[in-house]
Write a protein that holds these residues in place. Sequence first.
Motif, short mmCIF file in Angstrom:
data_model
loop_
_atom_site.label_atom_id
_atom_site.label_comp_id
_atom_site.label_asym_id
_atom_site.label_seq_id
_atom_site.Cartn_x
_atom_site.Cartn_y
_atom_site.Cartn_z
N ILE A 109 0.85 -1.20 0.00
CA ILE A 109 0.00 0.00 0.00
C ILE A 109 0.88 1.24 0.00
N SER A 110 0.56 2.17 -0.86
CA SER A 110 1.35 3.40 -0.98
C SER A 110 1.14 4.31 0.22
N ASP A 111 2.13 5.14 0.49
CA ASP A 111 2.01 6.10 1.59
C ASP A 111 0.84 7.05 1.34
N LYS A 112 0.61 7.39 0.07
CA LYS A 112 -0.48 8.30 -0.25
C LYS A 112 -1.83 7.69 0.15
N SER A 113 -2.03 6.41 -0.19
CA SER A 113 -3.30 5.76 0.15
C SER A 113 -3.46 5.62 1.66
N LEU A 114 -2.36 5.32 2.34
CA LEU A 114 -2.42 5.20 3.80
C LEU A 114 -2.77 6.54 4.44
N ASP A 115 -2.15 7.61 3.96
CA ASP A 115 -2.44 8.93 4.52
C ASP A 115 -3.90 9.32 4.27
N GLU A 116 -4.40 8.99 3.07
CA GLU A 116 -5.79 9.30 2.77
C GLU A 116 -6.73 8.51 3.68
N ALA A 117 -6.37 7.24 3.94
CA ALA A 117 -7.20 6.40 4.80
C ALA A 117 -7.19 6.91 6.23
N LYS A 118 -6.05 7.38 6.70
CA LYS A 118 -5.98 7.93 8.06
C LYS A 118 -6.89 9.13 8.19
N THR A 119 -6.84 10.01 7.21
CA THR A 119 -7.70 11.20 7.23
C THR A 119 -9.17 10.82 7.14
N LEU A 120 -9.46 9.85 6.26
CA LEU A 120 -10.84 9.40 6.10
C LEU A 120 -11.36 8.80 7.40
N GLY A 121 -10.52 8.04 8.08
CA GLY A 121 -10.94 7.45 9.35
C GLY A 121 -11.36 8.51 10.35
N GLU A 122 -10.62 9.60 10.41
CA GLU A 122 -10.99 10.71 11.30
C GLU A 122 -12.28 11.37 10.84
N ASP A 123 -12.44 11.51 9.52
CA ASP A 123 -13.65 12.15 9.00
C ASP A 123 -14.90 11.33 9.34
N ILE A 124 -14.79 10.00 9.17
CA ILE A 124 -15.94 9.14 9.47
C ILE A 124 -16.27 9.20 10.96
N ALA A 125 -15.23 9.10 11.79
CA ALA A 125 -15.48 9.18 13.23
C ALA A 125 -16.04 10.55 13.61
N GLY A 126 -15.55 11.58 12.97
CA GLY A 126 -16.03 12.93 13.26
C GLY A 126 -17.51 13.10 12.99
N GLU A 127 -18.03 12.35 11.99
CA GLU A 127 -19.47 12.43 11.67
C GLU A 127 -20.26 11.26 12.23
N GLY A 128 -19.57 10.24 12.77
CA GLY A 128 -20.26 9.07 13.27
C GLY A 128 -20.37 9.00 14.78
N ILE A 129 -19.56 9.77 15.48
CA ILE A 129 -19.69 9.85 16.94
C ILE A 129 -20.96 10.64 17.25
#
Length: 998
Positions: A85-105
């Motif tokens: 997995i590329s660093d770019k995809s990992l960084d995007e996934a990390k940000t997405l994880g925060e975004d989902i939690a930010g709207e799912g909490i």
Amino acid sequence: MLAINMADGVSVIKSIAPQLVAIVTLLVCALVVMFITRNRELAFKKLSRSAAWILFMVGTVISVNMMLNGPLKTMITLATGRGVISDKSLDEAKTLGEDIAGEGIVLLKNDSALPLKKGTKLNLFGWSSTNPLYGGTGSGGLNDSFPTVSLIDGIKNAGFEVNEDLVKFYTDFRAKRPTVGMWGQDWTIPEPSIDQYKEANVFENARKYSDKAVVVIARSGGEGADLPKSLDPNTEDNFTDGGTFGSKGLRYSDQKDDLDANKSYLQLSNREAAMLDSVNKTFKDIVVIINSANPMELGFVNDYENISSVVWCPGPGQTGFNALGKILDGEINPSGKTSDIFVYDLKKSPSYNNFGDFQYTNMDEFSTDDRGTKHKPSFVNYAEGIYVGYKFYETAAKENAINYAGYVQYPFGYGLSYTNFTKEMGEIVANDGKISIDVLVTNTGNVAGKDVVEIYYNPPYKNGGIEKASTNLVGFGKTKLLGPGESETVKVTFNLEDMASYDEKDKKAYVLEAGTYEISLQEDSHNILDTRTFPIEKDIVYNSDNKRSSDNEVATNKLDDMRGSFTVLSRKDKFANLEEATKAPTDFTLPEDKKATFLNNSNYDASKFDVESDKMPTTGANNKLKLKDLRGLEYDDPKWDALLDEMTFNDMSKLVALGGYQTVAIGRIGKVQTVDCDGPSSINNNFTKKGSIGLPATIMLANTFNTELAHSFGDSIGKMANEMQVSGWYAPAMNTHRNAFAGRNFEYYSEDPILSGKIASEAVKGAADNGVYAYIKHFALNDQETNRTYQLMTWADEQTVREVYLRPFEICVKEGSAKAVMAAFNHYGTTPAYASDNVLNKILRDEWGFRGMVLTDYFGAGGYGYLDANRATRNGTDFCLTAIDAGFNYVKDKSATATLALRKASHNILYTTVNSRAYAPENLNLGLMGWQIATIIVDIICAAAVVLLLMKTWKNFKFRKELERREDIVSPVVEVASGDASEAKSDKIVEDKNTENE
């Protein structure tokens, strides 16, 4: 899905037994040769022994090659997988994880305690603050290859300070969370005793540190077991910890004072209550964080006067706790909504008494063995019918059957914000079978935020008629981030036929009954903001003359055999049968007429289901077609028949048998191996142990009510899968939250079929954007873990099955264009889900128009006594989730019917895989795997060594024979000659002989 266990290991050994026997036999032969030639002449002895060991070497090499390229080939190929997995995809996934939690909490309660001022010093109470839950266990677990943001990290990253002495108090008490494993569970809720708190002066010291207290309560869950409904102290503690896949037995708690038969796992434990008592006496404006995917009984937050705020934070994945910290300080304004209802007393939920372990008493002859324990066939009655979750509570309240306020604490679709919104409902616009409603949302508060628009309908109900809930989510949408004073119009559109109910008794079809339909804009499932009416003048029956617009074929009764003999909950006469319908079962015998239809591997005879008119298809033809030539062609294109004609029976049997984490390569037609991986919130390769970063649990995703985020979720999974050279994703898992105690609720979306289906279908489409096919699972009604692999017979009426449990899958197929399905472990009545022609062919394929492949759930050793590839392919399942010969996963029946079924299954698998990322020009690789090339090189070296050894052995043999001949000539001379010259000559010959021997 399950993991490889000891029984599977035994199966692997059995599969390579012939080769192992051959190696041992050759070894024994070589040793025998060594023994019987010990007194023979030297040349013969050396030749025989050398030949025996060379033969052993050649036989071993051949046997190893047969193992590597036979039974072990697929596992080795999977274990040597490529891709990073590329660093770019990992960084995007990390940000997405925060975004989902930010709207799912979800902010459940807030009496002005939140948000907290940035930099505030916080006392974090509750052992779980130091060891929170990030997701679930089993196949839904997260990969530990990536760093995880802990709850404490997330809070610190938001700028808060944390009482480190309190943290140390908890970590000294216990470092590791109890194991809730696949086959063994320790349900201990770790928490120090009140005496330990007092001995350490925890509360006094904490108050000196800060006047702010945050309490963390967590509950685990995962694959393999449902949550305890009672922490009964009389239950034997026989738990042995061996990790997620090695633990055995059961333990309710190793803290004996927490054992209480009157308490469930989803209530506050005795120790937690004692801790909260003291926190409540010491602090004001307490914030409680609920870190659990399963809705707990939270009445206690109203009992303590100083609890001001409650935050629901189910598993946030590996980065989501950063969002929690930002919500606590107001950087993120919470916008999540509850995907399940929260009630005060789970014992009063309509499914409570019909969820769990119910074993038949007259089915002993069909018992199966699991790790040395016999298990009888079991059952579960869906006695609550269509009244699941909020649909029961809202409808029962409307009928005055319950006091809503005394039952429900937080409705479905509920969640607070740090700002205020107004919503204005526009008029209904009906056009071409679709209904659209515009809702103007305005932020009237002082901070930016997002809000959710929820549209429900209340259909006309006739007493004693078709069962109907009074409140039904039919559509939703979410705003962008709106600043103070900013507005946005959200359009919600749905089909008129989406309001139809399934009439299984009379019309045997979907019916939109005449009457007035109330379509409401609501804050949640209970609080109505505005309502419009939509009249239907006469009944609309969606029958053979008027099928639903979304159906490929008309939907009509196909599940009559699932209807049990129990009383089903009815709205009739204001739920007059509530007590009768929801009581626990008392009859544990399967009726004889039903028993007569029950088949498992002990009595299934495929020949009884052969079709006399079936003709044997062509096999092994040479039509010079390769699979890649059919990419992009329609499923019914004539070229498919030409390609399928090229396959041999063994090709097809292998393709069906070995579908675990892959589809196998078939060289004859240029079929490459494709790799499939686990994880509802990540991509995890169980063989290489490589994986992606873990996104939030899917229940958190459902809480966002954001289809765009759901698409991004699937897109992120698809990108990471593509980079890992993975083509299939064993997700989304989309069974229904029928009961709060279900072990896998963390990886299923919701109690509501519309929310589940809409969110999941976007995840499927996101993955498909990257050429990755998503296996929607577990199809269907796999809504509890208890007895799931022990021939669990699920009984329900067809209306319930279609409207509640099949509906999310239906949406995924029709709107998400799903191309792969994983069948469930359980049975529909007496028919296994994997072998249900009615569901897999007549409903999934014929009604819904599904074009793709269906996989079993994990095909354990012996097929758990009921999984059988021959039965599967004859009824709509295409291949088996195992990478080994597990028994019953190879079709050996060469009848015309069985062969045609294999051909159809092969067609489905090939059609799906050729149109995936695996056959994209940039990915297609028809060459050998690296390990195969290495094997060939080793084989060449071994072959050269054998040739050299044979040459050397023969040369030495001839030399020794010559010496022996010369000895025979010299011997008479030695007998008559005397003197030093003769002796010297003899000595010279011996010396030469010894030299050569050396």
